[in-house]
Design a protein around this motif. Structure first.
Motif, PDB file in Angstrom:
ATOM      1  N   ILE A  27      10.639  -9.615 -77.174  1.00 12.84           N
ATOM      2  CA  ILE A  27      11.864  -9.376 -77.955  1.00 12.84           C
ATOM      3  C   ILE A  27      12.991 -10.337 -77.595  1.00 12.84           C
ATOM      4  O   ILE A  27      13.564 -10.991 -78.462  1.00 12.84           O
ATOM      5  CB  ILE A  27      12.370  -7.927 -77.743  1.00 12.84           C
ATOM      6  CG1 ILE A  27      11.318  -6.921 -78.208  1.00 12.84           C
ATOM      7  CG2 ILE A  27      13.690  -7.707 -78.492  1.00 12.84           C
ATOM      8  CD1 ILE A  27      11.657  -5.470 -77.835  1.00 12.84           C
ATOM      9  N   GLN A  28      13.304 -10.449 -76.294  1.00 10.23           N
ATOM     10  CA  GLN A  28      14.577 -11.037 -75.900  1.00 10.23           C
ATOM     11  C   GLN A  28      14.572 -12.546 -75.660  1.00 10.23           C
ATOM     12  O   GLN A  28      15.553 -13.231 -75.936  1.00 10.23           O
ATOM     13  CB  GLN A  28      15.103 -10.327 -74.650  1.00 10.23           C
ATOM     14  CG  GLN A  28      16.541 -10.658 -74.288  1.00 10.23           C
ATOM     15  CD  GLN A  28      17.543 -10.152 -75.319  1.00 10.23           C
ATOM     16  OE1 GLN A  28      17.286  -9.166 -76.010  1.00 10.23           O
ATOM     17  NE2 GLN A  28      18.673 -10.834 -75.419  1.00 10.23           N
ATOM     18  N   GLU A  29      13.486 -13.087 -75.129  1.00 10.30           N
ATOM     19  CA  GLU A  29      13.556 -14.463 -74.648  1.00 10.30           C
ATOM     20  C   GLU A  29      13.832 -15.486 -75.752  1.00 10.30           C
ATOM     21  O   GLU A  29      14.433 -16.523 -75.506  1.00 10.30           O
ATOM     22  CB  GLU A  29      12.276 -14.837 -73.901  1.00 10.30           C
ATOM     23  CG  GLU A  29      11.036 -14.945 -74.762  1.00 10.30           C
ATOM     24  CD  GLU A  29       9.819 -15.442 -73.963  1.00 10.30           C
ATOM     25  OE1 GLU A  29       9.983 -15.871 -72.808  1.00 10.30           O
ATOM     26  OE2 GLU A  29       8.708 -15.398 -74.507  1.00 10.30           O
ATOM     27  N   ARG A  30      13.429 -15.177 -76.977  1.00 12.50           N
ATOM     28  CA  ARG A  30      13.636 -16.139 -78.057  1.00 12.50           C
ATOM     29  C   ARG A  30      15.110 -16.327 -78.414  1.00 12.50           C
ATOM     30  O   ARG A  30      15.465 -17.298 -79.092  1.00 12.50           O
ATOM     31  CB  ARG A  30      12.866 -15.705 -79.301  1.00 12.50           C
ATOM     32  CG  ARG A  30      13.389 -14.426 -79.938  1.00 12.50           C
ATOM     33  CD  ARG A  30      12.603 -14.061 -81.183  1.00 12.50           C
ATOM     34  NE  ARG A  30      13.139 -12.897 -81.865  1.00 12.50           N
ATOM     35  CZ  ARG A  30      12.806 -11.648 -81.598  1.00 12.50           C
ATOM     36  NH1 ARG A  30      11.921 -11.409 -80.636  1.00 12.50           N
ATOM     37  NH2 ARG A  30      13.339 -10.640 -82.254  1.00 12.50           N
ATOM     38  N   MET A  31      15.971 -15.412 -77.971  1.00 11.48           N
ATOM     39  CA  MET A  31      17.388 -15.494 -78.334  1.00 11.48           C
ATOM     40  C   MET A  31      18.048 -16.757 -77.791  1.00 11.48           C
ATOM     41  O   MET A  31      19.043 -17.221 -78.336  1.00 11.48           O
ATOM     42  CB  MET A  31      18.153 -14.265 -77.829  1.00 11.48           C
ATOM     43  CG  MET A  31      17.556 -12.934 -78.219  1.00 11.48           C
ATOM     44  SD  MET A  31      17.448 -12.654 -79.993  1.00 11.48           S
ATOM     45  CE  MET A  31      16.610 -11.065 -80.024  1.00 11.48           C
ATOM     46  N   LEU A  52      11.726 -28.441 -63.453  1.00 13.36           N
ATOM     47  CA  LEU A  52      11.605 -27.243 -62.627  1.00 13.36           C
ATOM     48  C   LEU A  52      12.567 -26.202 -63.183  1.00 13.36           C
ATOM     49  O   LEU A  52      13.777 -26.442 -63.256  1.00 13.36           O
ATOM     50  CB  LEU A  52      11.961 -27.544 -61.169  1.00 13.36           C
ATOM     51  CG  LEU A  52      12.106 -26.323 -60.242  1.00 13.36           C
ATOM     52  CD1 LEU A  52      10.785 -25.568 -60.124  1.00 13.36           C
ATOM     53  CD2 LEU A  52      12.608 -26.740 -58.863  1.00 13.36           C
ATOM     54  N   GLY A  53      12.040 -25.064 -63.600  1.00  9.00           N
ATOM     55  CA  GLY A  53      12.874 -23.997 -64.135  1.00  9.00           C
ATOM     56  C   GLY A  53      13.126 -22.931 -63.088  1.00  9.00           C
ATOM     57  O   GLY A  53      12.196 -22.249 -62.654  1.00  9.00           O
ATOM     58  N   LEU A  54      14.382 -22.790 -62.657  1.00  9.84           N
ATOM     59  CA  LEU A  54      14.747 -21.770 -61.677  1.00  9.84           C
ATOM     60  C   LEU A  54      15.043 -20.464 -62.411  1.00  9.84           C
ATOM     61  O   LEU A  54      15.858 -20.441 -63.326  1.00  9.84           O
ATOM     62  CB  LEU A  54      15.979 -22.213 -60.890  1.00  9.84           C
ATOM     63  CG  LEU A  54      15.839 -23.511 -60.080  1.00  9.84           C
ATOM     64  CD1 LEU A  54      17.134 -23.814 -59.339  1.00  9.84           C
ATOM     65  CD2 LEU A  54      14.671 -23.433 -59.100  1.00  9.84           C
ATOM     66  N   GLY A  55      14.389 -19.383 -61.996  1.00  8.99           N
ATOM     67  CA  GLY A  55      14.546 -18.122 -62.713  1.00  8.99           C
ATOM     68  C   GLY A  55      14.019 -18.237 -64.122  1.00  8.99           C
ATOM     69  O   GLY A  55      14.666 -17.840 -65.085  1.00  8.99           O
ATOM     70  N   CYS A  56      12.798 -18.763 -64.260  1.00  7.92           N
ATOM     71  CA  CYS A  56      12.253 -19.108 -65.582  1.00  7.92           C
ATOM     72  C   CYS A  56      11.741 -17.897 -66.350  1.00  7.92           C
ATOM     73  O   CYS A  56      11.312 -18.023 -67.496  1.00  7.92           O
ATOM     74  CB  CYS A  56      11.146 -20.134 -65.426  1.00  7.92           C
ATOM     75  SG  CYS A  56       9.663 -19.503 -64.606  1.00  7.92           S
ATOM     76  N   ARG A  57      11.711 -16.723 -65.718  1.00  8.02           N
ATOM     77  CA  ARG A  57      11.247 -15.496 -66.353  1.00  8.02           C
ATOM     78  C   ARG A  57       9.838 -15.687 -66.931  1.00  8.02           C
ATOM     79  O   ARG A  57       8.969 -16.189 -66.233  1.00  8.02           O
ATOM     80  CB  ARG A  57      12.271 -14.994 -67.367  1.00  8.02           C
ATOM     81  CG  ARG A  57      13.609 -14.661 -66.646  1.00  8.02           C
ATOM     82  CD  ARG A  57      14.661 -14.081 -67.516  1.00  8.02           C
ATOM     83  NE  ARG A  57      14.384 -12.723 -67.928  1.00  8.02           N
ATOM     84  CZ  ARG A  57      14.610 -11.642 -67.173  1.00  8.02           C
ATOM     85  NH1 ARG A  57      15.092 -11.763 -65.949  1.00  8.02           N
ATOM     86  NH2 ARG A  57      14.346 -10.438 -67.649  1.00  8.02           N
TER      87      ARG A  57
END
Length: 270
Positions: A27-31, A52-57
């Motif tokens: 639901i949320q990540e596409r926002m 490098l993605g920090l806190g990439c979920r």
């Protein structure tokens, strides 16, 4: 009896964490896709880029970078989100220092280090920016994202529920707009030894097909976790639903216009 109670509570917490992770991914990540794409376009992310993605979920931002040909790796402390990212064939770690440099040396640096969601939620933004700087190659870039001004974010009223329903002794914790004011992120950048390289504002509407999806999506962000722990999930869900009513459309959908800000900073070659 006590051990059974603790075990049951742990199972419930894990089930909730798994549900929240799925809600985030579904639901949320596409926002925040407009934000990711704006940064990647600005920095011309492509096959020569190591991200490098920090806190990439659950990894959507990394997927988009990989789609441009970049080499990607992520850091995500939450096991459930990390598992979803790995299901997408992404390399996502729980501890960048221990897992990238198991021998105790310095972990490899990257040409772009991003903090798209983590900066506004971390307890120590300065430490995060310093870590990002250390993990960036000389001449590389750090991309930091925050909420825009609260008056430009229709979600601000909903976010206030998270603060109001949390433990009153801990309300100094989550402050989504603490870094939205002029100069706030710039000070973090300067103290980390980075050089400002511009930035921008991006419209990121939060749009949902119905109220239930909106509540599930917002609760999946982690913003409301402290409120749920203190006031209970039912009460938090009820008050989030009430706060969403001004944004309810005639067809039953929910839409809130928001502005996010990104700041680019360069690690200066010595």
């Amino acid at each position: 009896m006590a051990s059974v109670s603790v075990s049951s509570e742990t199972v419930t917490q894990r089930a909730r964490a798994r549900r929240r992770a799925r809600d985030w991914a579904e639901i949320q990540e596409r926002m925040l896709v407009p934000l990711y794409e704006a940064v990647y376009q600005r920095l011309e992310v492509g096959p020569a880029t190591s991200v490098l993605g920090l806190g990439c979920r659950s990894g959507l931002a990394l997927l988009l970078a990989a789609g441009r040909g970049a080499e990607v790796v992520g850091l995500e402390p939450e096991a459930e989100l990390r598992s979803l990212a790995r299901d997408r064939s992404l390399r996502v770690l729980g501890d960048v220092y221990r897992e990238l440099a198991p021998g105790g040396g310095a972990p490899p640096a990257h040409s772009l280090v991003t903090a798209f969601e983590h900066l506004s939620c971390t307890a120590d933004p300065q430490a995060l920016v310093r870590d990002a700087a250390r993990l960036t190659v000389p001449g590389g870039w750090v991309a930091l994202a925050t909420w825009g001004p609260p008056e430009r974010c229709q979600s601000a009223g909903v976010l206030r529920v998270a603060r109001r329903l949390a433990d009153p002794l801990l309300r100094g914790g989550y402050a989504p707009f603490a870094l939205s004011g002029p100069g706030a992120v710039e000070r973090l950048v300067a103290l980390a030894g980075l050089r400002l390289g511009g930035g921008g504002r991006v419209c990121c509407p939060f749009a949902y097909p119905d109220l239930d999806s909106a509540v599930r999506g917002l609760l999946s962000t982690g913003v409301f976790d402290a409120a749920v722990e203190y006031s209970g999930e039912r009460q938090v869900g009820k008050e989030v639903t009430e706060a969403l009513h001004p944004h309810l459309r005639p067809d039953g959908s929910v839409r809130m216009e928001n502005v996010f800000r990104y700041t680019l900073a360069e690690r200066v070659p010595r």
